[in-house]
Design a protein around this motif. Structure first.
Motif, short mmCIF file in Angstrom:
data_model
loop_
_atom_site.label_atom_id
_atom_site.label_comp_id
_atom_site.label_asym_id
_atom_site.label_seq_id
_atom_site.Cartn_x
_atom_site.Cartn_y
_atom_site.Cartn_z
N LEU A 89 0.83 -1.21 0.00
CA LEU A 89 0.00 0.00 0.00
C LEU A 89 0.86 1.26 0.00
O LEU A 89 0.63 2.19 -0.78
CB LEU A 89 -0.92 -0.01 1.22
N LEU A 90 1.88 1.31 0.87
CA LEU A 90 2.75 2.48 0.94
C LEU A 90 3.54 2.65 -0.37
O LEU A 90 3.76 3.79 -0.81
CB LEU A 90 3.71 2.33 2.12
N SER A 91 3.95 1.55 -0.98
CA SER A 91 4.68 1.64 -2.25
C SER A 91 3.80 2.22 -3.34
O SER A 91 4.26 3.05 -4.14
CB SER A 91 5.17 0.25 -2.66
N ILE A 92 2.54 1.81 -3.37
CA ILE A 92 1.61 2.35 -4.36
C ILE A 92 1.43 3.85 -4.18
O ILE A 92 1.41 4.62 -5.14
CB ILE A 92 0.25 1.62 -4.26
N ILE A 93 1.32 4.29 -2.92
CA ILE A 93 1.15 5.73 -2.63
C ILE A 93 2.38 6.50 -3.09
O ILE A 93 2.27 7.54 -3.77
CB ILE A 93 0.90 5.95 -1.13
N VAL A 94 3.58 6.01 -2.74
CA VAL A 94 4.81 6.70 -3.13
C VAL A 94 4.97 6.73 -4.64
O VAL A 94 5.30 7.76 -5.23
CB VAL A 94 6.04 6.01 -2.48
N LEU A 95 4.71 5.60 -5.30
CA LEU A 95 4.84 5.54 -6.75
C LEU A 95 3.81 6.44 -7.44
O LEU A 95 4.10 7.04 -8.48
CB LEU A 95 4.68 4.10 -7.23
N SER A 96 2.62 6.57 -6.85
CA SER A 96 1.61 7.46 -7.41
C SER A 96 2.07 8.91 -7.36
O SER A 96 1.84 9.69 -8.29
CB SER A 96 0.29 7.31 -6.65
N LEU A 97 2.76 9.27 -6.28
CA LEU A 97 3.29 10.63 -6.16
C LEU A 97 4.44 10.86 -7.15
O LEU A 97 4.56 11.94 -7.73
CB LEU A 97 3.79 10.87 -4.73
N ARG A 155 3.37 11.57 -10.75
CA ARG A 155 2.88 12.93 -11.01
C ARG A 155 4.01 13.89 -11.39
O ARG A 155 3.78 14.92 -12.01
CB ARG A 155 2.15 13.47 -9.78
N THR A 156 5.24 13.55 -11.00
CA THR A 156 6.36 14.46 -11.25
C THR A 156 7.35 13.94 -12.29
O THR A 156 8.00 14.72 -12.97
CB THR A 156 7.12 14.74 -9.94
N VAL A 157 7.47 12.62 -12.40
CA VAL A 157 8.45 12.02 -13.32
C VAL A 157 7.71 11.49 -14.55
O VAL A 157 6.78 10.69 -14.43
CB VAL A 157 9.24 10.89 -12.65
N ARG A 158 8.13 11.93 -15.71
CA ARG A 158 7.51 11.48 -16.96
C ARG A 158 8.59 10.98 -17.92
O ARG A 158 9.67 11.56 -18.02
CB ARG A 158 6.76 12.64 -17.62
N PHE A 159 8.28 9.90 -18.61
CA PHE A 159 9.18 9.38 -19.63
C PHE A 159 8.61 9.73 -21.00
O PHE A 159 7.42 9.54 -21.26
CB PHE A 159 9.31 7.86 -19.51
N THR A 160 9.48 10.23 -21.84
CA THR A 160 9.09 10.49 -23.22
C THR A 160 9.16 9.20 -24.02
O THR A 160 10.16 8.47 -23.96
CB THR A 160 10.02 11.54 -23.86
N LEU A 161 8.10 8.87 -24.72
CA LEU A 161 8.06 7.64 -25.50
C LEU A 161 8.79 7.82 -26.82
O LEU A 161 8.58 8.80 -27.53
CB LEU A 161 6.61 7.22 -25.74
N TYR A 162 9.65 6.86 -27.16
CA TYR A 162 10.39 6.89 -28.41
C TYR A 162 10.06 5.63 -29.23
O TYR A 162 9.77 4.58 -28.65
CB TYR A 162 11.90 6.93 -28.13
N PRO A 163 10.13 5.74 -30.54
CA PRO A 163 9.84 4.56 -31.39
C PRO A 163 11.03 3.61 -31.47
O PRO A 163 11.29 3.03 -32.51
CB PRO A 163 9.53 5.19 -32.75
N ILE A 221 12.03 1.19 -4.11
CA ILE A 221 11.01 1.78 -3.23
C ILE A 221 10.33 0.70 -2.40
O ILE A 221 10.18 0.83 -1.18
CB ILE A 221 9.99 2.58 -4.06
N TYR A 222 9.89 -0.37 -3.06
CA TYR A 222 9.19 -1.43 -2.34
C TYR A 222 10.10 -2.09 -1.31
O TYR A 222 9.69 -2.33 -0.16
CB TYR A 222 8.66 -2.47 -3.32
N PHE A 223 11.34 -2.39 -1.72
CA PHE A 223 12.28 -3.05 -0.81
C PHE A 223 12.60 -2.14 0.38
O PHE A 223 12.63 -2.60 1.53
CB PHE A 223 13.56 -3.41 -1.55
N GLY A 224 12.82 -0.85 0.11
CA GLY A 224 13.13 0.08 1.19
C GLY A 224 12.00 0.20 2.19
O GLY A 224 12.22 0.17 3.42
N ILE A 225 10.78 0.31 1.69
CA ILE A 225 9.61 0.41 2.58
C ILE A 225 9.42 -0.89 3.36
O ILE A 225 9.11 -0.86 4.56
CB ILE A 225 8.35 0.76 1.76
N THR A 226 9.60 -2.01 2.70
CA THR A 226 9.42 -3.30 3.37
C THR A 226 10.43 -3.47 4.50
O THR A 226 10.08 -3.92 5.60
CB THR A 226 9.57 -4.46 2.37
N VAL A 227 11.68 -3.11 4.25
CA VAL A 227 12.71 -3.21 5.28
C VAL A 227 12.39 -2.28 6.45
O VAL A 227 12.58 -2.65 7.63
CB VAL A 227 14.09 -2.87 4.69
N ALA A 228 11.88 -1.09 6.15
CA ALA A 228 11.56 -0.13 7.20
C ALA A 228 10.36 -0.57 8.05
O ALA A 228 10.33 -0.33 9.26
CB ALA A 228 11.27 1.24 6.57
#
Length: 204
Positions: free
Chosen positions: A134-142, A145-153, A172-179
């Motif tokens: 759950l915490l990983s999903i919240i962090v990744l959702s945030l 919103r700020t990090v975007r990848f440009t799609l290339y062919p 992120i998931y591993f860090g949160i799980t360890v914490a």
């Protein structure tokens, strides 16, 4: 592809349910195998009869049941959803097949779960799996919103982007799980000690 977002709702929902069931399956499997491995190590003797009565065998049979259901239902389900007119019939068919396999495997494990009620720790399920997810999903959702990848062919660039995103998610998931999880921290400490011990013992 904005017009096709609605068509992806069902696959995403099935995938989410599938992931939850998969995590629960894995948690129960870890508990069952951990109990038996401990008992077998304490007995210091492994006989065929011990394995045939063990929870380890039961978890292996559950995995076998998962494989049989998954492989035997995938093609029929894909053809069924194709006949029903679904656009992503192959994706939905494969996901539903995996979902059925997870349900069968989970039900198979629950047959033995009655013997584990005194050992099964619901708190560990929350701290080791549910809360970190759950915490990983919240962090990744945030982050999204700020990090975007440009799609290339370019498939190479796209592959690199996938690898980067996967690594970010893993860290992120591993860090949160360890914490959050003391069990995971203890497992990591044990693993590090064994690796160091193996390296030290192998040196002349």
């Amino acid at each position: 592809m904005k017009d096709e977002i609605g068509l992806l709702v069902l696959p995403v929902v099935i995938l989410a349910i599938n992931s939850v069931l998969g995590n629960v399956n894995q948690f129960i499997s870890n508990v069952m195998q951990g109990i038996d491995k401990r008992d077998i190590e304490n007995a210091r003797e492994i006989r065929p009869g011990v394995y045939l009565r063990s929870l380890i065998l039961h978890t292996h049979l559950a995995e076998l049941a998962f494989t049989i259901v998954y492989l035997s239902t995938m093609i029929p389900l894909i053809l069924l959803f194709k006949g029903l007119g679904f656009v992503y019939y192959a994706v939905i068919g494969a996901l539903v097949s995996s979902l059925l396999a997870n349900i069968v495997a989970l039900s198979f494990r629950f047959v033995k779960l009655g013997n584990l009620k005194s050992l099964f720790n619901g708190r560990a399920l929350i701290l080791d799996y549910a809360l970190p997810s759950l915490l990983s999903i919240i962090v990744l959702s945030l982050i999204v919103r700020t990090v975007r990848f440009t799609l290339y062919p370019s498939i190479i660039i796209s592959l690199i982007q996938v690898i980067i995103v996967s690594l970010i998610t893993l860290v992120i998931y591993f860090g949160i799980t360890v914490a959050v999880s003391r069990n995971v921290r203890n497992l990591i400490i044990i693993l590090i000690r064994r690796i160091v011990g193996t390296i030290t013992a192998s040196q002349p």
